[in-house]
Design a protein around this motif. Structure first.
Motif, PDB file in Angstrom:
ATOM      1  N   ARG A   1      -2.461   4.997  -5.022  1.00 41.74           N
ATOM      2  CA  ARG A   1      -3.798   5.718  -4.753  1.00 41.74           C
ATOM      3  C   ARG A   1      -3.775   7.117  -5.758  1.00 41.74           C
ATOM      4  O   ARG A   1      -2.674   7.545  -6.210  1.00 41.74           O
TER       5      ARG A   1
ATOM      6  N   PRO B   1       2.923   1.763   7.162  1.00 46.29           N
ATOM      7  CA  PRO B   1       3.733   2.068   8.090  1.00 46.29           C
ATOM      8  C   PRO B   1       5.054   1.470   8.326  1.00 46.29           C
ATOM      9  O   PRO B   1       4.864   0.079   8.208  1.00 46.29           O
TER      10      PRO B   1
ATOM     11  N   HIS C   1      -0.782  10.780  11.629  1.00 47.95           N
ATOM     12  CA  HIS C   1      -1.399   9.479  11.387  1.00 47.95           C
ATOM     13  C   HIS C   1      -0.590   8.240  10.784  1.00 47.95           C
ATOM     14  O   HIS C   1       0.580   8.840  10.436  1.00 47.95           O
TER      15      HIS C   1
ATOM     16  N   ALA D   1      -5.045  15.468  12.957  1.00 46.07           N
ATOM     17  CA  ALA D   1      -4.864  16.916  12.368  1.00 46.07           C
ATOM     18  C   ALA D   1      -6.302  17.642  12.175  1.00 46.07           C
ATOM     19  O   ALA D   1      -6.117  18.635  12.029  1.00 46.07           O
ATOM     20  N   THR D   2      -6.944  16.746  11.784  1.00 41.89           N
ATOM     21  CA  THR D   2      -8.631  17.138  11.692  1.00 41.89           C
ATOM     22  C   THR D   2      -9.008  18.017  12.876  1.00 41.89           C
ATOM     23  O   THR D   2      -9.471  19.330  12.540  1.00 41.89           O
TER      24      THR D   2
ATOM     25  N   PRO E   1       0.842  -1.126  -0.141  1.00 46.54           N
ATOM     26  CA  PRO E   1      -0.011   0.016  -0.003  1.00 46.54           C
ATOM     27  C   PRO E   1       0.729   1.244  -0.098  1.00 46.54           C
ATOM     28  O   PRO E   1       2.006   1.361   0.460  1.00 46.54           O
ATOM     29  N   VAL E   2       0.209   2.578  -0.523  1.00 51.84           N
ATOM     30  CA  VAL E   2       0.652   3.627  -0.220  1.00 51.84           C
ATOM     31  C   VAL E   2       0.556   4.047   1.027  1.00 51.84           C
ATOM     32  O   VAL E   2      -0.752   3.848   1.788  1.00 51.84           O
TER      33      VAL E   2
ATOM     34  N   TYR F   1      -4.257   9.914  -4.977  1.00 51.74           N
ATOM     35  CA  TYR F   1      -4.527  11.140  -3.979  1.00 51.74           C
ATOM     36  C   TYR F   1      -4.160  12.517  -4.956  1.00 51.74           C
ATOM     37  O   TYR F   1      -2.920  12.750  -5.421  1.00 51.74           O
TER      38      TYR F   1
ATOM     39  N   SER G   1       0.222  19.106   7.037  1.00 55.65           N
ATOM     40  CA  SER G   1       0.016  17.637   7.525  1.00 55.65           C
ATOM     41  C   SER G   1       1.069  16.600   6.741  1.00 55.65           C
ATOM     42  O   SER G   1       1.359  15.741   7.431  1.00 55.65           O
ATOM     43  N   HIS G   2       1.566  17.052   5.529  1.00 57.80           N
ATOM     44  CA  HIS G   2       2.519  16.192   4.602  1.00 57.80           C
ATOM     45  C   HIS G   2       3.867  16.826   5.105  1.00 57.80           C
ATOM     46  O   HIS G   2       4.708  16.332   4.316  1.00 57.80           O
TER      47      HIS G   2
ATOM     48  N   ASP H   1      -2.140  24.089   6.481  1.00 58.71           N
ATOM     49  CA  ASP H   1      -2.126  22.526   6.723  1.00 58.71           C
ATOM     50  C   ASP H   1      -0.883  22.032   6.284  1.00 58.71           C
ATOM     51  O   ASP H   1      -0.580  22.041   5.030  1.00 58.71           O
TER      52      ASP H   1
ATOM     53  N   LYS I   1       1.645   8.556   7.721  1.00 60.42           N
ATOM     54  CA  LYS I   1       2.282   9.694   7.463  1.00 60.42           C
ATOM     55  C   LYS I   1       3.798   9.740   7.664  1.00 60.42           C
ATOM     56  O   LYS I   1       4.206   8.453   8.411  1.00 60.42           O
TER      57      LYS I   1
ATOM     58  N   SER J   1       0.018  16.390  10.774  1.00 59.34           N
ATOM     59  CA  SER J   1      -0.876  15.103  11.153  1.00 59.34           C
ATOM     60  C   SER J   1       0.308  14.123  11.442  1.00 59.34           C
ATOM     61  O   SER J   1       1.231  14.092  10.552  1.00 59.34           O
TER      62      SER J   1
ATOM     63  N   PHE K   1      -6.748  16.559   0.842  1.00 61.14           N
ATOM     64  CA  PHE K   1      -7.662  15.631   1.541  1.00 61.14           C
ATOM     65  C   PHE K   1      -8.748  16.414   1.891  1.00 61.14           C
ATOM     66  O   PHE K   1      -8.737  17.311   2.352  1.00 61.14           O
TER      67      PHE K   1
HETATM   68  N1  T4K Z   1      -4.858  17.389   5.523  1.00 58.02           N
HETATM   69  C1  T4K Z   1      -4.190  16.613   4.621  1.00 58.02           C
HETATM   70  C2  T4K Z   1      -3.567  17.262   3.436  1.00 58.02           C
HETATM   71  C3  T4K Z   1      -4.204  15.149   4.883  1.00 58.02           C
HETATM   72  O1  T4K Z   1      -3.507  14.510   3.923  1.00 58.02           O
HETATM   73  C4  T4K Z   1      -4.767  14.458   5.829  1.00 58.02           C
HETATM   74  C5  T4K Z   1      -4.917  13.312   6.285  1.00 58.02           C
HETATM   75  C6  T4K Z   1      -5.393  15.531   6.904  1.00 58.02           C
HETATM   76  C7  T4K Z   1      -5.561  16.566   6.554  1.00 58.02           C
HETATM   77  C8  T4K Z   1      -6.105  14.988   8.109  1.00 58.02           C
HETATM   78  O2  T4K Z   1      -5.018  14.201   8.859  1.00 58.02           O
HETATM   79  P1  T4K Z   1      -5.614  13.411  10.209  1.00 58.02           P
HETATM   80  O3  T4K Z   1      -6.804  13.980  10.739  1.00 58.02           O
HETATM   81  O4  T4K Z   1      -5.953  11.971   9.463  1.00 58.02           O
HETATM   82  O5  T4K Z   1      -4.634  13.381  10.970  1.00 58.02           O
HETATM   83  C9  T4K Z   1      -5.382   8.383   4.707  1.00 58.02           C
HETATM   84  C10 T4K Z   1      -5.253   8.812   6.036  1.00 58.02           C
HETATM   85  O6  T4K Z   1      -6.335   8.428   6.972  1.00 58.02           O
HETATM   86  C11 T4K Z   1      -5.257  10.191   6.208  1.00 58.02           C
HETATM   87  O7  T4K Z   1      -4.634  10.600   7.324  1.00 58.02           O
HETATM   88  C12 T4K Z   1      -4.388  10.995   5.214  1.00 58.02           C
HETATM   89  N2  T4K Z   1      -4.518  12.329   5.312  1.00 58.02           N
HETATM   90  C13 T4K Z   1      -4.713  10.381   3.749  1.00 58.02           C
HETATM   91  C14 T4K Z   1      -3.970  10.933   2.814  1.00 58.02           C
HETATM   92  O8  T4K Z   1      -4.660   9.057   3.776  1.00 58.02           O
HETATM   93  P2  T4K Z   1      -7.210   7.044   3.561  1.00 58.02           P
HETATM   94  O9  T4K Z   1      -8.556   7.052   3.312  1.00 58.02           O
HETATM   95  O10 T4K Z   1      -6.526   6.934   2.105  1.00 58.02           O
HETATM   96  O11 T4K Z   1      -6.760   5.864   4.162  1.00 58.02           O
HETATM   97  P3  T4K Z   1      -6.479   4.213   4.025  1.00 58.02           P
HETATM   98  O12 T4K Z   1      -7.623   3.528   5.226  1.00 58.02           O
HETATM   99  O13 T4K Z   1      -7.240   4.009   2.583  1.00 58.02           O
HETATM  100  O14 T4K Z   1      -5.143   3.782   4.375  1.00 58.02           O
HETATM  101  C15 T4K Z   1      -4.179   4.312   3.132  1.00 58.02           C
HETATM  102  C16 T4K Z   1      -3.317   2.819   2.791  1.00 58.02           C
HETATM  103  O15 T4K Z   1      -2.429   2.591   3.767  1.00 58.02           O
HETATM  104  C17 T4K Z   1      -4.277   1.585   2.639  1.00 58.02           C
HETATM  105  O16 T4K Z   1      -3.688   1.165   1.645  1.00 58.02           O
HETATM  106  C18 T4K Z   1      -3.755   0.748   3.703  1.00 58.02           C
HETATM  107  C19 T4K Z   1      -2.619   1.219   4.293  1.00 58.02           C
HETATM  108  N3  T4K Z   1      -2.357   1.344   5.704  1.00 58.02           N
HETATM  109  C20 T4K Z   1      -3.147   2.298   6.541  1.00 58.02           C
HETATM  110  C21 T4K Z   1      -3.046   2.248   7.874  1.00 58.02           C
HETATM  111  C22 T4K Z   1      -3.963   3.183   8.718  1.00 58.02           C
HETATM  112  C23 T4K Z   1      -1.635   0.268   6.236  1.00 58.02           C
HETATM  113  O17 T4K Z   1      -0.775  -0.469   5.678  1.00 58.02           O
HETATM  114  N4  T4K Z   1      -1.453   0.279   8.026  1.00 58.02           N
HETATM  115  C24 T4K Z   1      -1.998   1.350   8.532  1.00 58.02           C
HETATM  116  O18 T4K Z   1      -1.988   0.894   9.547  1.00 58.02           O
HETATM  117  O19 T4K Z   1      -6.624   8.319   4.191  1.00 58.02           O
END
Ligand code: T4K
Length: 397
Positions: free
Chosen positions: A324, A21, A194, A73-74, A17-18, A326, A170-171, A168, A197, A192, A97
């Motif tokens: 992804r 961690p 997360h 970060a939200t 995955p992108v 993004y 976050s990145h 923001d 990240k 962020s 995002f």
């Molecule tokens: N502003 C910006 C510019 C942001 O990019 C973000 C968050 C925020 C604000 C808000 O930050 P936070 O409130 O989250 O701190 C993911 C993240 O959940 C999100 O934090 C992040 N940006 C965004 C760019 O990416 P999704 O919906 O794409 O996540 P998801 O569940 O599809 O996971 C991404 C990939 O990572 C999947 O292929 C699985 C993999 N993964 C994920 C986790 C959590 C793992 O391999 N292990 C893991 O533990 O949003």
């Protein structure tokens, strides 16, 4: 190579995955030790000693006077908007995002979407002026993929119109704009932490500022608005970070320089391997200062490459490379915002083109050199077999 869409055998056995961690053995060991300390102390959240230590470290790394750490970060953004006492409209890029836009609405602010510039994919300072109305109270720049916004231009426009300026970031953990670390620009910046990240505390975020009054408000309001024992002065929320999350941050800090070097070498490795493929360009990072190189971002020009970004993503997924989009679509084209503003016509041509072309490749690779060779080979093979790939897609749509 024969593509998995034709042979059925993916290039990678396990999905990559992108945002995968990477928690290396030394980080794990430090984390376990710190958790033992937290259990021995029997103090697990609410402004604990690990949290306070992490705040000092993050402030030092980003050269800011204050750092208030929160649960993500939200929430960091919501607390920031509230601390600045904003109302009316906030101008922000659509190419981000969805959280950047949502957090505004949660604070009863109207998001006004702005276009981005082609070079850094960050908010276009020239378009901002055309979007300002008497209701505008702030601008939010997003240092997308770790590339800093055009900070001086944003500061100038905000100063001219008396607007607050937030970033923001976050990145952008550990990034800089020229010689100045990200963190001290505008009224405040938020990060962020997360799990996906560059720097992770499982979930987490931080507000960085040089303004003591902003920092104080955020601290009260992340803890329900308590300004002392039995003394609620403000409409606060629970935005606290636990000691377990803070311990993860402290355990991860020593790995930051190594991680940055690894990410940079992966970014360079992809760039070398992909640069000769027509229609594929890698978004440059680190040209205006230090980058953490965490995101590897490609733009696919279908007219030259032969297949669309969407087709390439489907092919990569069949190979277990979970690229992804993004960020597709831009926030303004997300169904929720289309329903919210049904009459609105946005003029965001760069956002709309880039969001159709963009894809992110995995940057945390188990076997970097070998894996990059394979991924680059897949992307080159798709281009060479564009007609056949298109036919496969048409039949399997
Ligand atoms: N502003 C910006 C510019 C942001 O990019 C973000 C968050 C925020 C604000 C808000 O930050 P936070 O409130 O989250 O701190 C993911 C993240 O959940 C999100 O934090 C992040 N940006 C965004 C760019 O990416 P999704 O919906 O794409 O996540 P998801 O569940 O599809 O996971 C991404 C990939 O990572 C999947 O292929 C699985 C993999 N993964 C994920 C986790 C959590 C793992 O391999 N292990 C893991 O533990 O949003």
């Amino acid at each position: 190579m024969e593509l998995a869409i034709f042979s059925g055998k993916p290039a990678f056995v396990k999905p990559i995955p992108v945002g995968f961690p990477i928690v290396e053995a030394d980080t794990r060991q430090r984390f376990h030790g710190l958790m033992d300390e937290a259990f021995d102390r029997n103090y697990l959240t609410n402004d604990g000693p690990f949290l306070q230590q992490l705040e000092r470290e993050i402030a030092r790394l980003h050269d800011t006077a204050h750092c208030a750490i929160v649960c993500n970060a939200t929430i960091a953004q919501m607390l920031s908007l509230q601390a600045l006492g904003l109302d009316g409209e906030v101008i922000l890029p659509s190419f981000t995002f969805i959280a950047t836009a949502h957090a505004c609405l949660w604070q009863n602010l109207t998001p006004v979407f702005c276009d981005i510039t082609e070079d850094t994919l960050t908010i276009d300072p020239d378009q901002i002026e055309t979007l300002i109305t008497p209701r505008t109270s702030a601008v939010i720049g997003v240092h997308l993929f770790g590339n800093p916004c055009q900070v001086e231009k944003l500061e100038a426009v905000c100063q001219k119109y008396g607007l607050r300026l937030l970033f923001d970031a976050s990145h952008a953990f550990g990034c800089s704009y020229g010689d100045r670390p990200i963190g001290g620009f505008g009224d405040l910046e938020f990060l962020s932490f997360h799990a996906t990240k560059f720097f992770s505390t499982f979930e987490g975020g931080a507000i960085l500022t040089n303004d003591a009054s902003i920092d104080q408000k955020v601290r009260w309001n992340r803890n329900f608005g308590f300004a002392g024992y039995d003394n609620v002065q403000y409409l606060g929320i629970n935005g606290k970070m636990s000691e377990a999350a803070a311990a993860m941050g402290l355990a991860s800090l020593p790995a930051v320089p190594r991680r940055m070097a690894n990410c940079q070498s992966i970014y360079k490795g992809y760039r070398e391997r992909l640069s000769a493929i027509p229609g594929v360009s890698i978004v440059p990072v680190g040209e205006q200062g230090k980058s953490n190189y965490h995101y590897v971002v490609l733009l696919i020009d279908e007219a030259v490459y032969g297949v669309s970004r969407d087709v390439l993503v489907s092919v990569l997924w069949k190979e277990n490379v979970l690229a992804r989009k993004y960020f597709y679509p831009g926030c303004h084209q997300m169904p929720f915002y289309c329903r919210l503003y049904p009459q609105k016509t946005w003029h965001l041509p760069v956002t709309e083109r880039v969001s159709r072309q963009v894809l992110c490749l995995p940057s945390n690779l188990p076997h970097p050199e070998e894996d990059m060779d394979i991924i680059a080979d897949i992307i080159a093979t798709v281009r060479k077999n564009a007609t056949r790939v298109q036919q496969w897609c048409a039949m399997n749509a």
